[in-house]
Motif scaffolding. Structure first.
Motif, PDB file in Angstrom:
ATOM      1  N   THR A   1       0.829  -1.209   0.000  1.00 28.96           N
ATOM      2  CA  THR A   1       0.000   0.000   0.000  1.00 28.96           C
ATOM      3  C   THR A   1       0.864   1.259   0.000  1.00 28.96           C
ATOM      4  O   THR A   1       2.005   1.243   0.461  1.00 28.96           O
ATOM      5  CB  THR A   1      -0.950   0.057   1.216  1.00 28.96           C
ATOM      6  N   ASN A   2       0.274   2.300  -0.515  1.00 28.70           N
ATOM      7  CA  ASN A   2       0.980   3.566  -0.767  1.00 28.70           C
ATOM      8  C   ASN A   2       0.082   4.707  -0.316  1.00 28.70           C
ATOM      9  O   ASN A   2      -1.025   4.864  -0.823  1.00 28.70           O
ATOM     10  CB  ASN A   2       1.247   3.665  -2.287  1.00 28.70           C
ATOM     11  N   ARG A   3       0.555   5.511   0.642  1.00 27.25           N
ATOM     12  CA  ARG A   3      -0.197   6.714   0.997  1.00 27.25           C
ATOM     13  C   ARG A   3       0.201   7.836   0.036  1.00 27.25           C
ATOM     14  O   ARG A   3       1.403   8.053  -0.197  1.00 27.25           O
ATOM     15  CB  ARG A   3       0.068   7.122   2.438  1.00 27.25           C
ATOM     16  N   GLN A   4      -0.790   8.519  -0.455  1.00 27.84           N
ATOM     17  CA  GLN A   4      -0.571   9.413  -1.596  1.00 27.84           C
ATOM     18  C   GLN A   4      -1.443  10.658  -1.442  1.00 27.84           C
ATOM     19  O   GLN A   4      -2.613  10.558  -1.075  1.00 27.84           O
ATOM     20  CB  GLN A   4      -1.013   8.628  -2.830  1.00 27.84           C
ATOM     21  N   LEU A   5      -0.876  11.810  -1.736  1.00 30.33           N
ATOM     22  CA  LEU A   5      -1.675  13.045  -1.784  1.00 30.33           C
ATOM     23  C   LEU A   5      -2.133  13.257  -3.220  1.00 30.33           C
ATOM     24  O   LEU A   5      -1.335  13.158  -4.154  1.00 30.33           O
ATOM     25  CB  LEU A   5      -0.843  14.231  -1.300  1.00 30.33           C
ATOM     26  N   TYR A   6      -3.422  13.575  -3.376  1.00 31.19           N
ATOM     27  CA  TYR A   6      -3.958  13.730  -4.737  1.00 31.19           C
ATOM     28  C   TYR A   6      -4.815  14.989  -4.803  1.00 31.19           C
ATOM     29  O   TYR A   6      -5.238  15.542  -3.784  1.00 31.19           O
ATOM     30  CB  TYR A   6      -4.783  12.499  -5.145  1.00 31.19           C
ATOM     31  N   LEU A   7      -5.047  15.454  -6.018  1.00 31.43           N
ATOM     32  CA  LEU A   7      -5.809  16.687  -6.232  1.00 31.43           C
ATOM     33  C   LEU A   7      -7.301  16.335  -6.237  1.00 31.43           C
ATOM     34  O   LEU A   7      -7.811  15.760  -7.200  1.00 31.43           O
ATOM     35  CB  LEU A   7      -5.394  17.325  -7.562  1.00 31.43           C
TER      36      LEU A   7
ATOM     37  N   ARG B   1      -5.919  15.838  -0.836  1.00 32.11           N
ATOM     38  CA  ARG B   1      -6.310  14.862   0.187  1.00 32.11           C
ATOM     39  C   ARG B   1      -5.396  13.645   0.151  1.00 32.11           C
ATOM     40  O   ARG B   1      -4.780  13.344  -0.862  1.00 32.11           O
ATOM     41  CB  ARG B   1      -7.752  14.435  -0.032  1.00 32.11           C
ATOM     42  N   LEU B   2      -5.360  12.992   1.289  1.00 29.36           N
ATOM     43  CA  LEU B   2      -4.524  11.794   1.424  1.00 29.36           C
ATOM     44  C   LEU B   2      -5.401  10.567   1.188  1.00 29.36           C
ATOM     45  O   LEU B   2      -6.534  10.497   1.665  1.00 29.36           O
ATOM     46  CB  LEU B   2      -3.947  11.776   2.845  1.00 29.36           C
ATOM     47  N   ARG B   3      -4.871   9.599   0.451  1.00 27.27           N
ATOM     48  CA  ARG B   3      -5.590   8.340   0.266  1.00 27.27           C
ATOM     49  C   ARG B   3      -4.575   7.198   0.286  1.00 27.27           C
ATOM     50  O   ARG B   3      -3.368   7.435   0.085  1.00 27.27           O
ATOM     51  CB  ARG B   3      -6.377   8.351  -1.049  1.00 27.27           C
ATOM     52  N   THR B   4      -5.053   6.029   0.445  1.00 24.57           N
ATOM     53  CA  THR B   4      -4.180   4.856   0.402  1.00 24.57           C
ATOM     54  C   THR B   4      -4.548   4.051  -0.832  1.00 24.57           C
ATOM     55  O   THR B   4      -5.728   3.732  -1.044  1.00 24.57           O
ATOM     56  CB  THR B   4      -4.343   4.005   1.671  1.00 24.57           C
ATOM     57  N   VAL B   5      -3.561   3.798  -1.649  1.00 20.88           N
ATOM     58  CA  VAL B   5      -3.800   3.047  -2.893  1.00 20.88           C
ATOM     59  C   VAL B   5      -2.867   1.842  -2.912  1.00 20.88           C
ATOM     60  O   VAL B   5      -1.932   1.750  -2.114  1.00 20.88           O
ATOM     61  CB  VAL B   5      -3.551   3.932  -4.147  1.00 20.88           C
TER      62      VAL B   5
ATOM     63  N   ALA C   1       5.738  11.975  -7.312  1.00 19.21           N
ATOM     64  CA  ALA C   1       4.546  12.571  -6.704  1.00 19.21           C
ATOM     65  C   ALA C   1       4.701  12.625  -5.197  1.00 19.21           C
ATOM     66  O   ALA C   1       5.618  12.011  -4.621  1.00 19.21           O
ATOM     67  CB  ALA C   1       3.298  11.780  -7.095  1.00 19.21           C
ATOM     68  N   TRP C   2       3.792  13.364  -4.570  1.00 18.73           N
ATOM     69  CA  TRP C   2       3.748  13.428  -3.106  1.00 18.73           C
ATOM     70  C   TRP C   2       3.114  12.133  -2.590  1.00 18.73           C
ATOM     71  O   TRP C   2       1.911  12.072  -2.324  1.00 18.73           O
ATOM     72  CB  TRP C   2       2.924  14.637  -2.658  1.00 18.73           C
ATOM     73  N   GLU C   3       3.936  11.110  -2.464  1.00 22.30           N
ATOM     74  CA  GLU C   3       3.432   9.793  -2.065  1.00 22.30           C
ATOM     75  C   GLU C   3       4.600   8.979  -1.508  1.00 22.30           C
ATOM     76  O   GLU C   3       5.765   9.345  -1.681  1.00 22.30           O
ATOM     77  CB  GLU C   3       2.826   9.078  -3.279  1.00 22.30           C
ATOM     78  N   GLU C   4       4.273   7.876  -0.884  1.00 15.59           N
ATOM     79  CA  GLU C   4       5.327   7.058  -0.257  1.00 15.59           C
ATOM     80  C   GLU C   4       6.114   6.246  -1.275  1.00 15.59           C
ATOM     81  O   GLU C   4       7.323   6.052  -1.126  1.00 15.59           O
ATOM     82  CB  GLU C   4       4.699   6.139   0.790  1.00 15.59           C
ATOM     83  N   TYR C   5       5.418   5.766  -2.304  1.00 13.98           N
ATOM     84  CA  TYR C   5       6.073   4.923  -3.319  1.00 13.98           C
ATOM     85  C   TYR C   5       5.671   5.417  -4.704  1.00 13.98           C
ATOM     86  O   TYR C   5       4.495   5.733  -4.938  1.00 13.98           O
ATOM     87  CB  TYR C   5       5.667   3.444  -3.167  1.00 13.98           C
TER      88      TYR C   5
END
Lengths: 345, 345
Positions: free
Chosen positions: B5-11, B25-29, B101-105
């Motif tokens: 899983t990857n925590r990610q900021l998205y528009l 917003r932050l989401r987990t993908v 991107a602004w994300e973990e992975y």
């Protein structure tokens, strides 16, 4: 015989908007006697240039403003009647660059006075039009030194039928570019295409969305925008610039009659987005190249590569009305006023 | 072990004004599995740059806008976890220029991914600050290629304590110029003068008339204005430019959060009046000189001629709040977010 009176246009009050006969008035003054080093000039032609409007405004930019009560500073072409300056003799034709005035007689200290080398091939008044700074040299240096056209590039010109624009476009043609003009009448559009060889012309008064019209006429975008106008026309052009575009900032006639602060282009950001360059043009930076430039311009004239138009109005009393035509886009080519003395030779 | 899983900021929606947690917003993908030619990166640091705000706006300028629902595009510094690309192996530190991107992975196709040559002398994150395009190379090429400083000239820098401004000023000092910074706090002013060697700093929040203040601090006028801000600060600077001034147009942070059209500088005319040049800066024009530039920057760092500051915020969940600090002028130097993975080495 030395004249004793001089009819002269002077700044009665600072104009709001386009200058009127209330702002610029005619008076008769005495012709002063000459001091050592001075020259008395009988003016034959007055040059009507957009920049003069700025000098009337009281803004201190690259030239000091014209004071209230002062005669309207201008470039003129005239004949020396009397000289107490070693470089000039009676009978010389002379051009006084932006230091003479809208008047019948000017006393000039000789400092920025140029003797017209009249080989009989051209009328002396060409030194106020095609061989002048404002008409010939401004587009010459603006296009070649700042625009730096490369064959095959697209060049867009605002106020394309004006004194500067009409020459700038032809110089870009000589350099092998595709040249597109912006102008305000179909008559001028035909002249630019059929007589001056422009590749395309947009009548900006005749289109709903200028930016889209430019996009359609310039599908490969604009490499050089030679700008005499500013305002909405500059904004429409900026939306169509190519990467590494050069914007030659020659004038901003759309704002000269504004009474308040005028914003810069809303699409200023496009300069960054396209790695573009905006270059401010002052012809006086190139004084040491004037002779070589005029020689090249003469060559183009003689080989038929360069054409121009003089838009001549008669009579000092018609100067203010004629000047207003510059701002309504009604002049075609170089706007001059011919004074009575010009007819008496 | 491959993360799943990857925590990610998205528009989530296009921001009006400074972006908030409602917009981003932050989401987990899920972490996708790699295709041939792809690299899986564990991000350690996110780069917080003003330009990203523009990509959020939906304007199509020099980069495509970020789509609604898309992760926030950014430069990041991270470590390769898995590689199916011939140029990268697990364990490499890599910098992805404006495509991560602004994300973990991040899964990156390797196209604009740079391997960090880590000789142990500097932490890898320097490739997101001083050795990055945004902090090191932007002021390097902006000052040297566009500004072209000459010893003795006066150089004015807006957002002088920012990542770009703080380096631009020091490069001008290295070239022998007098350097004046504009900043928004006395703390940053002291830092610029006492630690970075600026000659003078104006706290623009602390003066009534910025144009007059610049005039008093720059009595010989401004030869180079390195502009990161635009708006009123650009207007004040334009009233103080010297003849033949160069205005390096690096950014316009004052307008990035505007919701309507923003006018260009009211004092645009000064460009003409002073034969000045405005040059739009895109660092990517100089890709073939990046290595040489970074080598020179390293040399300056090692000889103590160049100093910098990293303003580091911890935790992906604090990214949006940190990003807002860029626009209130609260950051000092390069603003980075450190992710949890950076601590586990």
């Amino acid at each position: 015989m030395t004249p004793v009176t001089n009819r002269q246009l002077y700044l009665h009050q600072r104009p709001v908007g386009v200058p009127t006969a209330d702002d610029i008035r005619l008076r008769t003054v005495d012709v002063p006697s000459l001091a050592d080093g001075e020259v008395l000039i009988e003016n034959h032609y007055l040059s009507l240039d957009p920049a003069i409007r700025d000098w009337m405004s009281g803004n201190d930019t690259y030239m000091a403003p014209i004071a209230i009560g002062e005669s309207i500073r201008s470039t003129t072409l005239g004949k020396v009647l009397e000289s107490r300056h070693p470089d000039f003799v009676a009978g010389d034709y002379v051009q006084g660059l932006a230091v003479n005035a809208w008047e019948e007689y000017t006393v000039n200290s000789g400092e920025v006075l140029t003797k017209v080398v009249n080989d009989g091939k051209y009328p002396p008044r060409y030194y106020l039009s095609i061989f002048s700074g404002a008409m010939g040299l401004t587009p010459y240096f603006g296009m070649l030194e700042l625009g730096r056209p490369v064959a095959g590039e697209t060049v867009l010109i605002s106020a394309a039928a004006g004194a500067v624009g009409s020459i700038a476009g032809q110089i870009a043609k000589i350099k092998g570019c595709r040249v597109v003009g912006l102008t305000g009448s179909n008559d001028k559009a035909s002249w630019l295409i059929n007589e001056l060889g422009f590749d395309a012309v947009i009548n900006y008064k005749d289109c709903d969305n200028l930016a889209e019209e430019i996009a359609s006429v310039c599908p490969e975008r604009v490499n050089i925008f030679f700008d005499n106008v500013g305002g909405e026309i500059l904004d429409a052009a900026l939306l169509n610039i190519a990467d590494h575009a050069r914007i030659v900032f020659c004038g901003a006639i759309s704002s000269y009659n504004a009474s308040g602060p005028v914003p810069g282009p809303y699409n200023y950001w496009q300069i960054l987005a396209h790695s573009a360059t905006v270059k401010g043009l002052l012809t006086t930076n190139y004084v040491d190249q004037f002779d070589a430039a005029n020689a090249e311009i003469r060559g183009w004239l003689e080989s038929g590569k360069l054409r121009f138009n003089e838009d001549i109005v008669d009579g000092i009393e018609n100067t203010v009305d004629a000047y207003a035509r510059l701002f309504s886009g009604m002049n075609k080519g170089k706007l001059l006023v011919r004074l009575a003395a010009a007819d008496q030779q």
